[in-house]
Enzyme design. Sequence first.
Site, PDB file in Angstrom:
ATOM      1  N   ARG A  86       9.835   6.080  -2.933  1.00  0.00           N
ATOM      2  CA  ARG A  86      10.183   6.985  -4.037  1.00  0.00           C
ATOM      3  C   ARG A  86      11.584   7.552  -3.838  1.00  0.00           C
ATOM      4  O   ARG A  86      11.977   7.808  -2.700  1.00  0.00           O
ATOM      5  CB  ARG A  86       9.213   8.166  -4.104  1.00  0.00           C
ATOM      6  CG  ARG A  86       7.776   7.800  -4.291  1.00  0.00           C
ATOM      7  CD  ARG A  86       6.974   9.052  -4.651  1.00  0.00           C
ATOM      8  NE  ARG A  86       5.552   8.748  -4.629  1.00  0.00           N
ATOM      9  CZ  ARG A  86       4.701   9.187  -3.709  1.00  0.00           C
ATOM     10  NH1 ARG A  86       5.133   9.965  -2.723  1.00  0.00           N
ATOM     11  NH2 ARG A  86       3.433   8.861  -3.758  1.00  0.00           N
TER      12      ARG A  86
ATOM     13  N   ARG B  74       0.824  -1.213   0.000  1.00  0.00           N
ATOM     14  CA  ARG B  74       0.000   0.000   0.000  1.00  0.00           C
ATOM     15  C   ARG B  74       0.860   1.266   0.000  1.00  0.00           C
ATOM     16  O   ARG B  74       0.383   2.329  -0.382  1.00  0.00           O
ATOM     17  CB  ARG B  74      -0.907   0.027   1.239  1.00  0.00           C
ATOM     18  CG  ARG B  74      -1.949  -1.069   1.268  1.00  0.00           C
ATOM     19  CD  ARG B  74      -2.736  -1.034   2.571  1.00  0.00           C
ATOM     20  NE  ARG B  74      -3.365   0.245   2.837  1.00  0.00           N
ATOM     21  CZ  ARG B  74      -4.523   0.652   2.317  1.00  0.00           C
ATOM     22  NH1 ARG B  74      -5.180  -0.134   1.517  1.00  0.00           N
ATOM     23  NH2 ARG B  74      -5.010   1.843   2.623  1.00  0.00           N
TER      24      ARG B  74
ATOM     25  N   GLU C  56      -5.222   7.637  18.031  1.00  0.00           N
ATOM     26  CA  GLU C  56      -5.811   6.399  17.505  1.00  0.00           C
ATOM     27  C   GLU C  56      -5.093   5.178  18.069  1.00  0.00           C
ATOM     28  O   GLU C  56      -3.872   5.075  17.989  1.00  0.00           O
ATOM     29  CB  GLU C  56      -5.690   6.432  15.981  1.00  0.00           C
ATOM     30  CG  GLU C  56      -6.263   5.236  15.273  1.00  0.00           C
ATOM     31  CD  GLU C  56      -6.258   5.423  13.749  1.00  0.00           C
ATOM     32  OE1 GLU C  56      -6.449   6.561  13.252  1.00  0.00           O
ATOM     33  OE2 GLU C  56      -6.041   4.424  13.050  1.00  0.00           O
TER      34      GLU C  56
ATOM     35  N   TYR D  25      -9.647  -5.873   2.843  1.00  0.00           N
ATOM     36  CA  TYR D  25      -9.147  -4.521   3.177  1.00  0.00           C
ATOM     37  C   TYR D  25      -9.300  -3.675   1.910  1.00  0.00           C
ATOM     38  O   TYR D  25      -8.482  -3.760   1.009  1.00  0.00           O
ATOM     39  CB  TYR D  25      -7.678  -4.686   3.574  1.00  0.00           C
ATOM     40  CG  TYR D  25      -6.900  -3.497   4.110  1.00  0.00           C
ATOM     41  CD1 TYR D  25      -7.431  -2.217   4.214  1.00  0.00           C
ATOM     42  CD2 TYR D  25      -5.588  -3.686   4.527  1.00  0.00           C
ATOM     43  CE1 TYR D  25      -6.676  -1.173   4.720  1.00  0.00           C
ATOM     44  CE2 TYR D  25      -4.822  -2.648   5.036  1.00  0.00           C
ATOM     45  CZ  TYR D  25      -5.367  -1.393   5.123  1.00  0.00           C
ATOM     46  OH  TYR D  25      -4.598  -0.364   5.618  1.00  0.00           O
TER      47      TYR D  25
ATOM     48  N   ARG E 123      -9.522  -5.983  13.299  1.00  0.00           N
ATOM     49  CA  ARG E 123      -8.981  -4.982  14.211  1.00  0.00           C
ATOM     50  C   ARG E 123     -10.011  -3.867  14.317  1.00  0.00           C
ATOM     51  O   ARG E 123     -10.686  -3.518  13.335  1.00  0.00           O
ATOM     52  CB  ARG E 123      -7.671  -4.384  13.679  1.00  0.00           C
ATOM     53  CG  ARG E 123      -6.574  -5.383  13.474  1.00  0.00           C
ATOM     54  CD  ARG E 123      -6.101  -6.010  14.747  1.00  0.00           C
ATOM     55  NE  ARG E 123      -5.308  -5.086  15.561  1.00  0.00           N
ATOM     56  CZ  ARG E 123      -4.841  -5.378  16.769  1.00  0.00           C
ATOM     57  NH1 ARG E 123      -5.122  -6.563  17.330  1.00  0.00           N
ATOM     58  NH2 ARG E 123      -4.116  -4.518  17.437  1.00  0.00           N
TER      59      ARG E 123
ATOM     60  N   ASP F 124     -10.013  -0.005  -0.144  1.00  0.00           N
ATOM     61  CA  ASP F 124     -10.110   1.455  -0.161  1.00  0.00           C
ATOM     62  C   ASP F 124     -11.476   1.860  -0.729  1.00  0.00           C
ATOM     63  O   ASP F 124     -12.133   1.075  -1.406  1.00  0.00           O
ATOM     64  CB  ASP F 124      -8.988   2.041  -1.020  1.00  0.00           C
ATOM     65  CG  ASP F 124      -7.637   1.961  -0.307  1.00  0.00           C
ATOM     66  OD1 ASP F 124      -7.620   1.929   0.935  1.00  0.00           O
ATOM     67  OD2 ASP F 124      -6.605   1.918  -1.002  1.00  0.00           O
TER      68      ASP F 124
ATOM     69  N   ARG G 102      -1.364   6.717  15.631  1.00  0.00           N
ATOM     70  CA  ARG G 102      -1.266   8.005  14.940  1.00  0.00           C
ATOM     71  C   ARG G 102      -2.164   9.038  15.597  1.00  0.00           C
ATOM     72  O   ARG G 102      -3.065   8.696  16.364  1.00  0.00           O
ATOM     73  CB  ARG G 102      -1.587   7.861  13.451  1.00  0.00           C
ATOM     74  CG  ARG G 102      -2.917   7.206  13.137  1.00  0.00           C
ATOM     75  CD  ARG G 102      -3.059   6.934  11.625  1.00  0.00           C
ATOM     76  NE  ARG G 102      -4.287   6.213  11.342  1.00  0.00           N
ATOM     77  CZ  ARG G 102      -4.657   5.773  10.150  1.00  0.00           C
ATOM     78  NH1 ARG G 102      -3.910   5.987   9.087  1.00  0.00           N
ATOM     79  NH2 ARG G 102      -5.795   5.124   9.993  1.00  0.00           N
TER      80      ARG G 102
HETATM   81  N1  UDP Z   1       2.715   1.351   8.042  1.00  0.00           N
HETATM   82  C1  UDP Z   1       3.834   1.416   8.857  1.00  0.00           C
HETATM   83  N2  UDP Z   1       4.307   2.631   9.245  1.00  0.00           N
HETATM   84  C2  UDP Z   1       3.714   3.792   8.878  1.00  0.00           C
HETATM   85  C3  UDP Z   1       2.571   3.732   8.050  1.00  0.00           C
HETATM   86  C4  UDP Z   1       2.087   2.491   7.659  1.00  0.00           C
HETATM   87  O1  UDP Z   1       4.389   0.383   9.226  1.00  0.00           O
HETATM   88  O2  UDP Z   1       4.189   4.871   9.276  1.00  0.00           O
HETATM   89  C5  UDP Z   1       2.220   0.013   7.618  1.00  0.00           C
HETATM   90  C6  UDP Z   1       1.197  -0.559   8.609  1.00  0.00           C
HETATM   91  O3  UDP Z   1       1.343  -1.956   8.655  1.00  0.00           O
HETATM   92  C7  UDP Z   1      -0.118  -0.191   7.955  1.00  0.00           C
HETATM   93  C8  UDP Z   1       0.215  -0.352   6.471  1.00  0.00           C
HETATM   94  O4  UDP Z   1       1.576   0.100   6.382  1.00  0.00           O
HETATM   95  O5  UDP Z   1      -1.162  -1.048   8.355  1.00  0.00           O
HETATM   96  C9  UDP Z   1      -0.672   0.416   5.533  1.00  0.00           C
HETATM   97  O6  UDP Z   1      -0.642   1.786   5.867  1.00  0.00           O
HETATM   98  P1  UDP Z   1      -1.815   2.798   5.452  1.00  0.00           P
HETATM   99  O7  UDP Z   1      -1.358   4.160   5.787  1.00  0.00           O
HETATM  100  O8  UDP Z   1      -2.202   2.501   4.047  1.00  0.00           O
HETATM  101  O9  UDP Z   1      -2.968   2.323   6.448  1.00  0.00           O
HETATM  102  P2  UDP Z   1      -4.472   2.871   6.689  1.00  0.00           P
HETATM  103  O10 UDP Z   1      -4.475   4.364   6.562  1.00  0.00           O
HETATM  104  O11 UDP Z   1      -5.345   2.143   5.709  1.00  0.00           O
HETATM  105  O12 UDP Z   1      -4.715   2.433   8.101  1.00  0.00           O
END
Ligand code: UDP
Length: 381
Positions: free
Chosen positions: A174, A170, A297, A345, A246, A347, A276
């Site tokens: 870059r 996901r 969160e 999962y 979850r 989007d 976060r």
């Molecule tokens: N992830 C991580 N560190 C970060 C952001 C994301 O390890 O700083 C991993 C984590 O396992 C997460 C996955 O990448 O579940 C996907 O992140 P995304 O931001 O797409 O998650 P969402 O916003 O859908 O919760």
Amino acid sequence: MRVAVVGAGFSGAVVARELAEAGHNIDVFESRDHVAGNCHTRRHESGVMVHVYGPHIFHTQHERVWNYVRRFANFKPYRHRVRAMVGEKAFQMPMNLGLINSFFGTAFTPAEAEAFVATKADATITNPTSFEDQALRLVGRELYEAFFAGYTRKQWGVDPKELPASILARLPLRFTDDDSYFSHPYQGIPEHGYTAIVEAILDHPNIGVSLSTRISRAELQTYDHVFWSGPIDAYFDHQHGRLGYRTLDFTPEVVDGDYQGCPVVNYCDAEVPYTRITEHKHFAPWESHDTSVIYREYSRLCGDDDVPYYPIRLVKEKAQLVDYVQLARAENGVTFLGRLGTYRYLDMDVTINEALTVADASRQAFAEGGRPPAFLTDPLG
Ligand code: UDP
């Protein structure tokens, strides 16, 4: 045709609308007291639009989906940017040239950074299937431990060795300073929030919506066809056990001014209990608010009465899912769709795209006197 749609998130709303426009009569049943599912937004008393179930940013590569959603809402230009905290240091996520240079204290060009990361990456991993292997192969141990290992353990409650590589896929890597969290060509946020857009989709004379309503299987049987976007295990009264999810807890706080200067800050260290912090007003940069609403969160296993968020889909859950899919395929007159209906999962844009596909197939099947199948996308695929 008399059609029941269970669930008033994007899946249910899009199918309802498409079939209503084709002349069918649709009753939508939603167990919560609002539409839009986990995309639900609500104005806080300060005026800030709050993403009640956590951050939702609309991004897609599907032109059909982008055109579809803009029929029902004005989308404001929005680029999602995320900061990541590792110890006391702040980095710009996702992994890009800036993150690599500040993490390693370097001043690499793109080509130098790419070559450097290649020296860190574990080339002995040839066929990565787990999250951890995928990360080690892509960026190596130091970046993995700093940015992914702790966050992922908090988010998923298991070791990243047990998680599929698709979760890491996901996130982009870059070698430029592009710090946009998403790479899709179409991105934005609906001006008046997601609940308003789902309400607009459902606003059709052939659609009736019942909120706070759990409809029984017996009542559903009185319809010509049912679209079920609730949890697939709930449809079958959890007879093969509950599918694991979850769930998230948010601790809201109202503060003056600007708390963190951006919508989302990830806390990557395992020692920080939350994953976060979201500052909602930054999802609407076209608005101006003196007050700010922030959410810390926390992720945990979903209990029976909690709101399901992320399907866990590990070995145990996949085996249960096989049993539920078998039951679903044997059921007549029900189509399962969406995040909860197919236990994936998803989007928002993928959800809408799939709902449009379900609607296309259903319109055609109804016109020919038939019924659409249990699934248009294989939940086990
Ligand atoms: N992830 C991580 N560190 C970060 C952001 C994301 O390890 O700083 C991993 C984590 O396992 C997460 C996955 O990448 O579940 C996907 O992140 P995304 O931001 O797409 O998650 P969402 O916003 O859908 O919760």
